[in-house]
Design a protein around this motif. Structure first.
Motif, PDB file in Angstrom:
ATOM      1  N   ASP A 292       0.939  -1.463  -0.067  1.00  0.00           N
ATOM      2  CA  ASP A 292       0.057   0.108  -0.076  1.00  0.00           C
ATOM      3  C   ASP A 292       0.872   1.341  -0.121  1.00  0.00           C
ATOM      4  OD1 ASP A 292      -2.483  -1.194   0.106  1.00  0.00           O
ATOM      5  OD2 ASP A 292      -2.282  -1.670   2.196  1.00  0.00           O
ATOM      6  N   GLY A 293       0.486   2.313  -0.467  1.00  0.00           N
ATOM      7  CA  GLY A 293       1.083   3.468  -0.473  1.00  0.00           C
ATOM      8  C   GLY A 293       0.803   4.328  -1.594  1.00  0.00           C
ATOM      9  N   ASP A 294       1.539   5.545  -1.737  1.00  0.00           N
ATOM     10  CA  ASP A 294       1.267   6.510  -3.240  1.00  0.00           C
ATOM     11  C   ASP A 294       2.307   6.182  -4.135  1.00  0.00           C
ATOM     12  OD1 ASP A 294       3.841   7.213  -2.046  1.00  0.00           O
ATOM     13  OD2 ASP A 294       3.126   9.268  -1.559  1.00  0.00           O
ATOM     14  N   GLY A 295       3.045   5.088  -4.197  1.00  0.00           N
ATOM     15  CA  GLY A 295       4.012   4.511  -5.382  1.00  0.00           C
ATOM     16  C   GLY A 295       5.260   5.108  -4.918  1.00  0.00           C
ATOM     17  N   ARG A 296       5.411   6.307  -4.311  1.00  0.00           N
ATOM     18  CA  ARG A 296       6.807   6.910  -4.110  1.00  0.00           C
ATOM     19  C   ARG A 296       7.344   6.198  -2.648  1.00  0.00           C
ATOM     20  NH1 ARG A 296       7.687  13.197  -5.229  1.00  0.00           N
ATOM     21  NH2 ARG A 296       6.944  13.137  -7.462  1.00  0.00           N
ATOM     22  N   SER A 297       6.279   5.829  -1.923  1.00  0.00           N
ATOM     23  CA  SER A 297       6.424   5.215  -0.748  1.00  0.00           C
ATOM     24  C   SER A 297       5.460   3.896  -0.575  1.00  0.00           C
ATOM     25  CB  SER A 297       6.465   5.938   0.582  1.00  0.00           C
ATOM     26  OG  SER A 297       6.646   5.183   1.689  1.00  0.00           O
ATOM     27  N   CYS A 298       6.095   2.750  -0.357  1.00  0.00           N
ATOM     28  CA  CYS A 298       5.207   1.377  -0.430  1.00  0.00           C
ATOM     29  C   CYS A 298       5.500   0.638   0.843  1.00  0.00           C
ATOM     30  CB  CYS A 298       5.172   0.688  -1.533  1.00  0.00           C
ATOM     31  SG  CYS A 298       4.920   1.436  -2.933  1.00  0.00           S
ATOM     32  N   GLN A 299       4.256   0.544   1.798  1.00  0.00           N
ATOM     33  CA  GLN A 299       4.349  -0.410   2.633  1.00  0.00           C
ATOM     34  C   GLN A 299       3.748  -1.683   2.625  1.00  0.00           C
ATOM     35  OE1 GLN A 299       3.301   1.833   6.270  1.00  0.00           O
ATOM     36  NE2 GLN A 299       5.538   2.541   6.688  1.00  0.00           N
ATOM     37  N   LYS A 300       4.343  -2.743   2.991  1.00  0.00           N
ATOM     38  CA  LYS A 300       3.900  -4.116   2.942  1.00  0.00           C
ATOM     39  C   LYS A 300       2.165  -4.332   3.797  1.00  0.00           C
ATOM     40  CE  LYS A 300       5.061  -8.745   3.224  1.00  0.00           C
ATOM     41  NZ  LYS A 300       3.608  -9.547   3.894  1.00  0.00           N
ATOM     42  N   GLN A 301       1.412  -5.002   2.979  1.00  0.00           N
ATOM     43  CA  GLN A 301       0.039  -5.034   3.542  1.00  0.00           C
ATOM     44  C   GLN A 301      -0.004  -6.272   4.411  1.00  0.00           C
ATOM     45  OE1 GLN A 301      -2.290  -5.961  -0.222  1.00  0.00           O
ATOM     46  NE2 GLN A 301      -2.639  -3.719  -0.431  1.00  0.00           N
ATOM     47  N   ASP A 302      -0.833  -6.279   5.342  1.00  0.00           N
ATOM     48  CA  ASP A 302      -1.300  -7.571   6.052  1.00  0.00           C
ATOM     49  C   ASP A 302      -1.984  -8.464   5.060  1.00  0.00           C
ATOM     50  OD1 ASP A 302       0.052  -6.844   8.169  1.00  0.00           O
ATOM     51  OD2 ASP A 302      -1.684  -6.073   9.165  1.00  0.00           O
ATOM     52  N   GLU A 303      -1.663  -9.671   5.180  1.00  0.00           N
ATOM     53  CA  GLU A 303      -2.435 -10.817   4.252  1.00  0.00           C
ATOM     54  C   GLU A 303      -2.947 -11.842   4.816  1.00  0.00           C
ATOM     55  OE1 GLU A 303       0.084 -12.029   0.723  1.00  0.00           O
ATOM     56  OE2 GLU A 303       1.107  -9.879   0.750  1.00  0.00           O
ATOM     57  N   ASP A 304      -4.090 -12.308   4.571  1.00  0.00           N
ATOM     58  CA  ASP A 304      -4.855 -13.791   4.882  1.00  0.00           C
ATOM     59  C   ASP A 304      -3.888 -14.657   4.533  1.00  0.00           C
ATOM     60  OD1 ASP A 304      -6.564 -12.265   6.263  1.00  0.00           O
ATOM     61  OD2 ASP A 304      -7.963 -12.147   4.528  1.00  0.00           O
TER      62      ASP A 304
END
Length: 524
Positions: A292-304
Protein backbone atom coordinates in the motif's frame (compact mmCIF):
# COMPACT_ATOMS: atom_id res chain seq x y z
CA UNK A 1 19.86 39.45 15.87
CA UNK A 2 16.08 39.65 15.37
CA UNK A 3 16.54 42.88 13.43
CA UNK A 4 19.16 41.20 11.21
CA UNK A 5 16.81 38.34 10.38
CA UNK A 6 13.98 40.78 9.73
CA UNK A 7 16.14 42.72 7.28
CA UNK A 8 17.11 39.47 5.54
CA UNK A 9 13.48 38.45 5.16
CA UNK A 10 12.43 41.81 3.79
CA UNK A 11 15.16 41.76 1.19
CA UNK A 12 14.50 38.16 0.27
CA UNK A 13 11.14 38.87 -1.35
CA UNK A 14 12.84 41.20 -3.79
CA UNK A 15 15.50 38.60 -4.46
CA UNK A 16 13.24 35.76 -5.59
CA UNK A 17 14.14 35.17 -9.23
CA UNK A 18 11.32 34.95 -11.77
CA UNK A 19 10.73 32.26 -14.36
CA UNK A 20 10.40 29.12 -12.24
CA UNK A 21 7.41 26.91 -12.98
CA UNK A 22 7.85 24.93 -9.76
CA UNK A 23 5.80 26.28 -6.87
CA UNK A 24 6.57 25.46 -3.27
CA UNK A 25 3.64 23.87 -1.41
CA UNK A 26 1.45 26.10 0.75
CA UNK A 27 2.73 24.43 3.93
CA UNK A 28 6.25 25.78 3.33
CA UNK A 29 7.13 29.39 4.23
CA UNK A 30 8.63 31.83 1.76
CA UNK A 31 12.38 31.14 1.34
CA UNK A 32 15.04 33.78 1.77
CA UNK A 33 16.71 32.60 -1.45
CA UNK A 34 15.03 31.12 -4.50
CA UNK A 35 17.49 30.32 -7.29
CA UNK A 36 15.93 28.35 -10.17
CA UNK A 37 19.11 28.27 -12.35
CA UNK A 38 17.01 28.86 -15.47
CA UNK A 39 18.61 32.27 -16.23
CA UNK A 40 22.25 32.37 -17.26
CA UNK A 41 23.15 35.56 -15.45
CA UNK A 42 26.45 36.97 -16.68
CA UNK A 43 26.18 40.56 -15.45
CA UNK A 44 27.44 41.30 -11.97
CA UNK A 45 25.91 44.21 -10.06
CA UNK A 46 26.26 43.95 -6.30
CA UNK A 47 23.14 44.64 -4.27
CA UNK A 48 20.65 43.74 -7.01
CA UNK A 49 18.75 40.53 -7.83
CA UNK A 50 21.62 39.76 -10.27
CA UNK A 51 23.96 39.36 -7.33
CA UNK A 52 24.74 35.84 -8.59
CA UNK A 53 27.23 35.52 -11.41
CA UNK A 54 29.16 32.86 -13.26
CA UNK A 55 32.94 32.70 -13.18
CA UNK A 56 35.42 31.10 -15.52
CA UNK A 57 33.20 31.11 -18.59
CA UNK A 58 29.67 30.74 -19.81
CA UNK A 59 27.92 27.63 -18.43
CA UNK A 60 25.66 25.32 -20.40
CA UNK A 61 21.88 25.60 -20.12
CA UNK A 62 20.22 22.15 -19.96
CA UNK A 63 16.87 20.64 -19.06
CA UNK A 64 16.35 20.20 -15.33
CA UNK A 65 14.17 18.26 -12.94
CA UNK A 66 11.82 21.17 -12.27
CA UNK A 67 12.76 23.90 -14.79
CA UNK A 68 15.76 24.84 -16.85
CA UNK A 69 19.05 23.92 -15.19
CA UNK A 70 22.74 24.75 -15.46
CA UNK A 71 25.69 22.44 -16.06
CA UNK A 72 28.94 23.34 -14.28
CA UNK A 73 31.77 21.62 -16.11
CA UNK A 74 34.48 20.56 -13.68
CA UNK A 75 35.88 23.97 -12.83
CA UNK A 76 35.58 25.71 -16.18
CA UNK A 77 32.61 27.56 -14.68
CA UNK A 78 31.47 28.20 -11.14
CA UNK A 79 28.44 30.05 -9.82
CA UNK A 80 28.71 32.48 -6.95
CA UNK A 81 26.82 35.08 -5.03
CA UNK A 82 27.52 37.35 -2.09
CA UNK A 83 26.20 36.38 1.32
CA UNK A 84 25.98 39.61 3.31
CA UNK A 85 23.73 41.24 0.75
CA UNK A 86 21.05 40.12 0.46
CA UNK A 87 21.37 36.75 2.24
CA UNK A 88 22.32 37.89 5.75
CA UNK A 89 25.14 36.70 7.97
CA UNK A 90 23.22 33.55 8.92
CA UNK A 91 24.46 31.49 5.95
CA UNK A 92 28.15 32.20 6.49
CA UNK A 93 27.94 32.25 10.31
CA UNK A 94 25.36 29.54 11.14
CA UNK A 95 25.62 30.14 14.89
CA UNK A 96 23.79 33.43 14.24
CA UNK A 97 20.76 31.57 12.83
CA UNK A 98 18.62 31.87 15.96
CA UNK A 99 15.65 30.21 14.21
CA UNK A 100 17.78 27.73 12.30
CA UNK A 101 18.77 27.28 8.66
CA UNK A 102 17.32 25.07 5.91
CA UNK A 103 18.54 24.42 2.35
CA UNK A 104 16.95 22.29 -0.38
CA UNK A 105 18.23 21.68 -3.92
CA UNK A 106 18.19 19.22 -6.79
CA UNK A 107 21.42 18.13 -8.48
CA UNK A 108 22.51 15.51 -10.99
CA UNK A 109 25.86 13.90 -11.80
CA UNK A 110 26.16 11.20 -14.47
CA UNK A 111 28.66 8.33 -14.14
CA UNK A 112 30.86 9.92 -16.84
CA UNK A 113 30.86 13.26 -15.02
CA UNK A 114 31.65 11.49 -11.77
CA UNK A 115 34.60 9.70 -13.33
CA UNK A 116 35.94 12.94 -14.82
CA UNK A 117 35.79 14.67 -11.44
CA UNK A 118 37.55 11.94 -9.45
CA UNK A 119 40.86 13.80 -9.64
CA UNK A 120 39.32 16.29 -7.23
CA UNK A 121 38.31 15.11 -3.80
CA UNK A 122 35.95 16.03 -2.45
CA UNK A 123 33.69 17.61 -5.10
CA UNK A 124 32.23 20.77 -3.61
CA UNK A 125 28.53 21.01 -4.44
CA UNK A 126 28.26 24.35 -2.64
CA UNK A 127 29.95 26.15 0.24
CA UNK A 128 29.70 29.40 2.18
CA UNK A 129 33.25 29.16 3.55
CA UNK A 130 33.42 25.79 5.30
CA UNK A 131 35.89 23.40 3.65
CA UNK A 132 36.19 19.62 3.80
CA UNK A 133 40.01 19.87 3.73
CA UNK A 134 42.04 19.72 6.91
CA UNK A 135 45.07 21.86 6.01
CA UNK A 136 43.09 25.02 5.21
CA UNK A 137 41.94 27.83 7.47
CA UNK A 138 38.90 26.50 9.27
CA UNK A 139 36.17 28.67 7.85
CA UNK A 140 32.69 28.72 9.35
CA UNK A 141 29.60 28.22 7.22
CA UNK A 142 27.64 25.44 5.57
CA UNK A 143 28.66 23.15 2.70
CA UNK A 144 27.75 20.03 0.74
CA UNK A 145 30.52 17.74 -0.56
CA UNK A 146 30.44 14.67 -2.79
CA UNK A 147 33.34 12.38 -1.95
CA UNK A 148 35.14 10.83 -4.93
CA UNK A 149 37.78 8.78 -3.09
CA UNK A 150 39.64 8.52 0.17
CA UNK A 151 38.88 6.81 3.47
CA UNK A 152 35.24 7.78 3.30
CA UNK A 153 33.22 5.66 0.89
CA UNK A 154 33.49 6.98 -2.67
CA UNK A 155 30.35 8.81 -3.68
CA UNK A 156 29.17 9.56 -0.15
CA UNK A 157 27.45 12.95 0.14
CA UNK A 158 28.58 14.87 3.21
CA UNK A 159 26.85 17.93 4.69
CA UNK A 160 28.90 20.07 7.06
CA UNK A 161 28.14 23.02 9.30
CA UNK A 162 30.96 24.70 11.23
CA UNK A 163 30.61 27.40 13.88
CA UNK A 164 33.37 28.92 16.08
CA UNK A 165 32.62 26.27 18.74
CA UNK A 166 31.21 23.21 16.91
CA UNK A 167 31.47 21.16 13.72
CA UNK A 168 28.46 19.09 12.61
CA UNK A 169 28.52 16.45 9.85
CA UNK A 170 25.69 14.31 8.46
CA UNK A 171 25.72 12.33 5.24
CA UNK A 172 23.86 10.25 2.67
CA UNK A 173 25.04 6.74 1.66
CA UNK A 174 27.25 6.18 -1.35
CA UNK A 175 25.02 3.70 -3.18
CA UNK A 176 22.51 6.47 -3.95
CA UNK A 177 25.09 8.22 -6.13
CA UNK A 178 27.54 5.59 -7.38
CA UNK A 179 25.97 4.47 -10.66
CA UNK A 180 23.06 6.82 -11.02
CA UNK A 181 22.13 9.61 -13.41
CA UNK A 182 19.04 10.41 -11.34
CA UNK A 183 18.14 13.82 -10.02
CA UNK A 184 18.94 13.90 -6.32
CA UNK A 185 16.57 15.91 -4.07
CA UNK A 186 18.61 16.84 -0.99
CA UNK A 187 17.66 19.00 1.98
CA UNK A 188 19.67 19.89 5.06
CA UNK A 189 18.51 21.65 8.22
CA UNK A 190 20.49 23.10 11.09
CA UNK A 191 19.75 24.71 14.44
CA UNK A 192 22.12 25.30 17.32
CA UNK A 193 20.10 23.23 19.80
CA UNK A 194 18.93 20.43 17.47
CA UNK A 195 22.00 19.91 15.25
CA UNK A 196 22.37 19.04 11.57
CA UNK A 197 20.00 16.75 9.64
CA UNK A 198 20.11 15.44 6.08
CA UNK A 199 17.06 14.46 4.02
CA UNK A 200 16.78 12.51 0.78
CA UNK A 201 13.56 12.26 -1.22
CA UNK A 202 11.75 14.02 1.61
CA UNK A 203 12.82 11.56 4.34
CA UNK A 204 15.37 12.14 7.08
CA UNK A 205 18.46 9.95 6.61
CA UNK A 206 21.09 11.17 9.09
CA UNK A 207 21.40 13.43 12.12
CA UNK A 208 24.33 14.87 14.06
CA UNK A 209 22.69 16.23 17.16
CA UNK A 210 25.68 17.30 19.25
CA UNK A 211 28.59 17.89 16.86
CA UNK A 212 32.29 17.95 17.76
CA UNK A 213 34.07 20.68 19.66
CA UNK A 214 36.33 22.88 17.51
CA UNK A 215 38.23 26.12 18.03
CA UNK A 216 39.44 28.87 15.74
CA UNK A 217 36.80 28.71 12.99
CA UNK A 218 36.38 32.10 11.35
CA UNK A 219 33.91 33.71 8.99
CA UNK A 220 36.25 33.98 5.99
CA UNK A 221 33.81 34.96 3.23
CA UNK A 222 30.37 36.41 2.58
CA UNK A 223 29.90 34.31 -0.56
CA UNK A 224 27.76 31.34 -1.50
CA UNK A 225 29.61 29.39 -4.19
CA UNK A 226 28.37 26.45 -6.25
CA UNK A 227 30.81 24.06 -7.91
CA UNK A 228 34.05 24.79 -6.01
CA UNK A 229 35.26 25.75 -2.53
CA UNK A 230 36.16 29.30 -1.54
CA UNK A 231 39.83 28.74 -0.67
CA UNK A 232 40.93 26.35 -3.41
CA UNK A 233 41.03 26.43 -7.20
CA UNK A 234 40.12 22.74 -7.38
CA UNK A 235 37.72 20.32 -5.66
CA UNK A 236 35.30 21.15 -8.44
CA UNK A 237 31.85 19.67 -8.92
CA UNK A 238 31.01 18.44 -12.42
CA UNK A 239 27.25 18.17 -12.81
CA UNK A 240 23.92 19.93 -13.07
CA UNK A 241 21.96 22.10 -10.64
CA UNK A 242 18.25 22.81 -10.54
CA UNK A 243 16.25 24.85 -8.03
CA UNK A 244 17.97 25.96 -4.82
CA UNK A 245 16.07 27.28 -1.80
CA UNK A 246 17.23 28.61 1.56
CA UNK A 247 15.27 29.55 4.69
CA UNK A 248 16.52 31.27 7.87
CA UNK A 249 14.56 28.80 9.96
CA UNK A 250 14.54 25.07 10.59
CA UNK A 251 11.87 23.39 8.48
CA UNK A 252 10.17 20.36 10.00
CA UNK A 253 10.07 16.88 8.44
CA UNK A 254 6.54 17.33 7.08
CA UNK A 255 7.50 20.51 5.23
CA UNK A 256 10.61 18.83 3.79
CA UNK A 257 8.51 15.92 2.52
CA UNK A 258 5.93 18.31 1.03
CA UNK A 259 8.70 20.02 -1.00
CA UNK A 260 9.69 16.68 -2.49
CA UNK A 261 6.13 15.48 -3.09
CA UNK A 262 5.27 18.67 -4.98
CA UNK A 263 7.94 17.99 -7.62
CA UNK A 264 6.98 16.18 -10.86
CA UNK A 265 7.20 12.40 -10.59
CA UNK A 266 9.88 10.46 -12.47
CA UNK A 267 10.50 6.70 -12.52
CA UNK A 268 13.53 7.22 -10.27
CA UNK A 269 11.11 8.46 -7.58
CA UNK A 270 9.20 5.17 -7.44
CA UNK A 271 9.59 2.89 -4.42
CA UNK A 272 11.45 -0.39 -5.18
CA UNK A 273 8.12 -2.11 -4.48
CA UNK A 274 6.28 0.01 -7.07
CA UNK A 275 5.89 -0.03 -10.83
CA UNK A 276 6.46 3.03 -13.02
CA UNK A 277 4.01 3.86 -15.81
CA UNK A 278 4.84 6.56 -18.38
CA UNK A 279 1.98 7.87 -20.56
CA UNK A 280 3.04 10.80 -22.70
CA UNK A 281 4.30 13.51 -20.36
CA UNK A 282 2.68 11.91 -17.28
CA UNK A 283 4.57 9.53 -15.00
CA UNK A 284 2.91 7.62 -12.17
CA UNK A 285 4.19 5.20 -9.55
CA UNK A 286 1.86 2.41 -8.40
CA UNK A 287 2.60 0.06 -5.50
CA UNK A 288 2.86 -3.59 -6.48
CA UNK A 289 0.39 -6.21 -5.29
CA UNK A 290 0.79 -6.81 -1.58
CA UNK A 291 1.88 -3.21 -0.85
CA UNK A 292 0.00 0.00 0.00
CA UNK A 293 1.08 3.60 -0.54
CA UNK A 294 1.30 6.43 -3.04
CA UNK A 295 3.91 4.70 -5.22
CA UNK A 296 6.77 6.84 -4.00
CA UNK A 297 6.54 5.08 -0.66
CA UNK A 298 5.04 1.57 -0.33
CA UNK A 299 4.46 -0.47 2.81
CA UNK A 300 3.69 -4.14 3.02
CA UNK A 301 0.04 -5.13 3.48
CA UNK A 302 -1.14 -7.62 6.06
CA UNK A 303 -2.38 -10.66 4.17
CA UNK A 304 -4.63 -13.59 4.93
CA UNK A 305 -2.55 -16.75 4.79
CA UNK A 306 -3.14 -20.46 5.05
CA UNK A 307 -3.68 -22.29 8.33
CA UNK A 308 0.01 -22.25 9.29
CA UNK A 309 0.27 -20.94 12.85
CA UNK A 310 3.45 -19.36 14.12
CA UNK A 311 4.22 -19.31 17.81
CA UNK A 312 4.49 -15.99 19.55
CA UNK A 313 8.04 -14.66 19.36
CA UNK A 314 10.23 -14.95 22.44
CA UNK A 315 11.29 -11.30 22.08
CA UNK A 316 10.24 -8.47 19.72
CA UNK A 317 11.47 -5.01 18.80
CA UNK A 318 8.91 -3.21 16.59
CA UNK A 319 10.67 0.21 16.61
CA UNK A 320 7.43 2.21 16.44
CA UNK A 321 8.97 4.70 18.86
CA UNK A 322 12.61 4.72 19.87
CA UNK A 323 11.74 5.04 23.56
CA UNK A 324 9.28 2.13 23.60
CA UNK A 325 11.84 -0.68 23.26
CA UNK A 326 10.83 -3.41 25.74
CA UNK A 327 13.20 -4.37 28.53
CA UNK A 328 14.64 -7.72 27.44
CA UNK A 329 17.26 -8.25 30.10
CA UNK A 330 19.15 -6.25 32.64
CA UNK A 331 19.28 -3.28 30.24
CA UNK A 332 17.68 -2.16 27.01
CA UNK A 333 18.83 1.23 25.91
CA UNK A 334 19.64 3.23 22.80
CA UNK A 335 22.96 4.89 22.27
CA UNK A 336 20.85 7.94 21.48
CA UNK A 337 23.29 10.21 19.63
CA UNK A 338 21.88 10.34 16.10
CA UNK A 339 18.96 7.97 16.69
CA UNK A 340 16.15 8.33 14.15
CA UNK A 341 12.91 6.61 13.26
CA UNK A 342 11.31 6.80 9.82
CA UNK A 343 8.95 4.88 7.53
CA UNK A 344 9.42 1.14 7.99
CA UNK A 345 8.05 -1.81 6.10
CA UNK A 346 5.03 -1.79 8.46
CA UNK A 347 4.59 1.41 10.43
CA UNK A 348 7.79 2.98 11.74
CA UNK A 349 11.32 1.59 11.61
CA UNK A 350 14.66 2.60 13.10
CA UNK A 351 17.43 4.33 11.09
CA UNK A 352 20.99 3.47 12.12
CA UNK A 353 23.63 5.76 10.63
CA UNK A 354 26.71 3.54 10.86
CA UNK A 355 28.56 6.01 13.05
CA UNK A 356 27.21 6.46 16.54
CA UNK A 357 23.70 4.99 16.77
CA UNK A 358 23.12 1.40 17.85
CA UNK A 359 20.92 -0.51 20.31
CA UNK A 360 21.94 -2.33 23.44
CA UNK A 361 19.02 -4.76 23.51
CA UNK A 362 19.86 -6.34 26.83
CA UNK A 363 22.05 -8.83 28.63
CA UNK A 364 21.51 -12.46 27.54
CA UNK A 365 24.04 -14.09 29.86
CA UNK A 366 23.42 -17.83 30.33
CA UNK A 367 20.61 -17.72 27.76
CA UNK A 368 20.18 -19.35 24.37
CA UNK A 369 21.09 -16.29 22.28
CA UNK A 370 24.42 -15.72 24.01
CA UNK A 371 25.26 -19.41 24.50
CA UNK A 372 23.64 -21.37 21.64
CA UNK A 373 24.53 -24.63 23.35
CA UNK A 374 21.51 -23.89 25.55
CA UNK A 375 19.17 -23.73 22.51
CA UNK A 376 17.62 -27.20 22.82
CA UNK A 377 15.12 -26.51 20.02
CA UNK A 378 17.27 -24.25 17.85
CA UNK A 379 17.26 -20.49 17.33
CA UNK A 380 15.66 -18.06 14.84
CA UNK A 381 16.25 -14.34 14.27
CA UNK A 382 13.92 -12.55 11.83
CA UNK A 383 13.78 -8.88 10.76
CA UNK A 384 13.09 -6.52 7.88
CA UNK A 385 16.09 -4.51 6.71
CA UNK A 386 16.89 -1.89 4.10
CA UNK A 387 20.66 -2.12 3.92
CA UNK A 388 22.77 0.86 2.87
CA UNK A 389 26.27 0.20 4.17
CA UNK A 390 29.02 2.55 5.23
CA UNK A 391 32.72 2.51 4.46
CA UNK A 392 35.02 -0.35 3.52
CA UNK A 393 34.59 -2.27 6.76
CA UNK A 394 32.21 -4.75 8.40
CA UNK A 395 28.74 -3.29 8.94
CA UNK A 396 27.22 -5.24 11.83
CA UNK A 397 23.51 -6.05 11.69
CA UNK A 398 23.38 -7.66 15.14
CA UNK A 399 25.73 -9.43 17.52
CA UNK A 400 25.46 -11.44 20.72
CA UNK A 401 29.06 -12.59 20.30
CA UNK A 402 30.62 -15.42 18.34
CA UNK A 403 32.77 -13.41 15.92
CA UNK A 404 36.08 -13.99 17.64
CA UNK A 405 37.75 -17.21 18.70
CA UNK A 406 37.18 -16.70 22.43
CA UNK A 407 33.43 -16.32 22.94
CA UNK A 408 30.12 -17.93 22.05
CA UNK A 409 27.18 -16.17 20.40
CA UNK A 410 25.41 -15.31 17.15
CA UNK A 411 26.14 -12.43 14.76
CA UNK A 412 25.64 -11.16 11.19
CA UNK A 413 27.65 -8.52 9.37
CA UNK A 414 27.98 -7.17 5.82
CA UNK A 415 31.12 -6.23 3.89
CA UNK A 416 30.30 -4.61 0.55
CA UNK A 417 27.13 -6.53 -0.30
CA UNK A 418 28.21 -9.90 1.15
CA UNK A 419 26.42 -10.81 4.36
CA UNK A 420 28.04 -13.34 6.70
CA UNK A 421 26.24 -14.97 9.63
CA UNK A 422 28.15 -16.94 12.26
CA UNK A 423 26.95 -18.96 15.23
CA UNK A 424 29.43 -20.34 17.72
CA UNK A 425 28.93 -22.88 20.50
CA UNK A 426 31.64 -23.84 22.94
CA UNK A 427 32.71 -26.73 20.73
CA UNK A 428 31.51 -25.92 17.19
CA UNK A 429 31.03 -23.04 14.71
CA UNK A 430 28.72 -22.61 11.71
CA UNK A 431 29.06 -19.83 9.12
CA UNK A 432 26.89 -19.01 6.05
CA UNK A 433 27.10 -16.21 3.49
CA UNK A 434 24.91 -14.62 0.82
CA UNK A 435 24.68 -11.49 -1.33
CA UNK A 436 22.11 -8.84 -0.37
CA UNK A 437 20.70 -5.76 -2.09
CA UNK A 438 21.19 -2.13 -1.15
CA UNK A 439 18.29 0.27 -0.75
CA UNK A 440 15.45 -2.30 -0.87
CA UNK A 441 13.44 -3.69 2.03
CA UNK A 442 14.03 -7.42 2.54
CA UNK A 443 12.93 -9.86 5.23
CA UNK A 444 15.97 -11.77 6.46
CA UNK A 445 15.60 -14.92 8.55
CA UNK A 446 18.55 -16.74 10.10
CA UNK A 447 17.79 -20.20 11.52
CA UNK A 448 20.05 -22.58 13.42
CA UNK A 449 19.82 -26.13 14.69
CA UNK A 450 22.48 -28.75 15.34
CA UNK A 451 21.88 -29.78 11.70
CA UNK A 452 23.15 -26.45 10.36
CA UNK A 453 22.79 -22.70 9.86
CA UNK A 454 20.70 -21.20 7.05
CA UNK A 455 19.91 -17.72 5.74
CA UNK A 456 16.55 -16.96 4.13
CA UNK A 457 15.58 -13.76 2.29
CA UNK A 458 11.88 -13.07 1.68
CA UNK A 459 11.12 -16.68 2.62
CA UNK A 460 13.66 -18.24 0.21
CA UNK A 461 16.80 -20.06 1.39
CA UNK A 462 19.88 -18.32 -0.05
CA UNK A 463 22.78 -19.59 2.05
CA UNK A 464 23.60 -22.40 4.49
CA UNK A 465 26.29 -24.31 6.34
CA UNK A 466 25.25 -27.86 7.19
CA UNK A 467 28.64 -29.14 8.34
CA UNK A 468 30.21 -26.54 10.63
CA UNK A 469 33.67 -26.95 12.07
CA UNK A 470 35.07 -27.92 15.44
CA UNK A 471 36.09 -25.07 17.75
CA UNK A 472 37.02 -24.79 21.41
CA UNK A 473 35.64 -21.73 23.20
CA UNK A 474 35.94 -21.42 26.96
CA UNK A 475 33.83 -18.35 27.77
CA UNK A 476 30.52 -16.72 26.95
CA UNK A 477 31.42 -13.02 27.37
CA UNK A 478 30.45 -10.41 26.21
CA UNK A 479 26.75 -11.24 26.54
CA UNK A 480 24.72 -8.20 25.43
CA UNK A 481 22.74 -8.21 22.19
CA UNK A 482 23.91 -5.25 20.10
CA UNK A 483 21.78 -4.16 17.12
CA UNK A 484 23.71 -2.11 14.58
CA UNK A 485 27.08 -2.84 16.19
CA UNK A 486 29.47 -5.58 17.19
CA UNK A 487 28.93 -6.38 20.87
CA UNK A 488 32.66 -6.57 21.60
CA UNK A 489 33.74 -3.36 19.87
CA UNK A 490 31.32 -0.49 19.38
CA UNK A 491 33.35 1.10 16.60
CA UNK A 492 32.08 -1.56 14.18
CA UNK A 493 28.63 -0.20 13.44
CA UNK A 494 26.19 -0.76 10.57
CA UNK A 495 24.24 1.59 8.32
CA UNK A 496 20.70 0.38 7.58
CA UNK A 497 17.01 0.76 8.38
CA UNK A 498 15.39 -2.02 10.39
CA UNK A 499 11.83 -2.95 11.29
CA UNK A 500 10.07 -5.72 13.23
CA UNK A 501 13.00 -7.63 14.73
CA UNK A 502 11.90 -10.87 16.41
CA UNK A 503 13.63 -13.76 18.17
CA UNK A 504 12.49 -17.34 18.80
CA UNK A 505 14.27 -19.93 20.94
CA UNK A 506 13.35 -22.55 18.34
CA UNK A 507 13.99 -23.23 14.67
CA UNK A 508 11.08 -22.06 12.53
CA UNK A 509 9.99 -24.16 9.57
CA UNK A 510 9.96 -22.86 5.98
CA UNK A 511 6.14 -22.73 6.17
CA UNK A 512 6.28 -20.60 9.32
CA UNK A 513 8.77 -18.19 7.69
CA UNK A 514 6.44 -17.83 4.69
CA UNK A 515 3.54 -17.08 7.04
CA UNK A 516 5.59 -14.36 8.78
CA UNK A 517 6.59 -12.85 5.43
CA UNK A 518 2.94 -12.57 4.45
CA UNK A 519 1.30 -11.75 7.78
CA UNK A 520 3.95 -10.41 10.17
CA UNK A 521 4.98 -11.56 13.64
CA UNK A 522 3.00 -12.05 16.85
CA UNK A 523 4.79 -10.41 19.76
CA UNK A 524 4.51 -11.05 23.48
Amino acid sequence: MDSLLSICLLISFAFVLPGSSYALPASVPQPVITQPFDELVTNYVRGTPKDFRYGGGQPTAVAGKLDGAVLLDNGATVYRGFGSEPFGECMCSPELCSNGLSICLWFQQTPDQREASRQYRPNTVFSTGVENVGELIQGSGVGLFLRSSGLMKAGLLLAMVRTPQKQFTADLPAYLFENSSAWHPVCITFKNDTGLKTYYKGQIRDWDEHGLDVTGALTITDRLIFGRPYQRADHYFYGTFDNFFMWTRELDSTQIDDIYQEAPTACEDCDPNAECVVAGEDTTCTCKAGFDGDGRSCQKQDEDVDDTEVDEATKCWLFEEEDSTPDVGETADWNDNGLLTGPGIQGRGVILNGRISWLNAGNFSEKCLSDPGLCASGLTVNYWIRYEGRGNYDNYIFSSGGRGAKNTGFCCWVLGTTMTCRLQKKDRRWQATTEILRGKWQMQTIIWTEEGLQIMIDGVKVGEDVTGRDRTVKKEEPTILAIGSANHYFGLTGRFDMDNLALWYKALTAEEVTAIYKDGVTCP
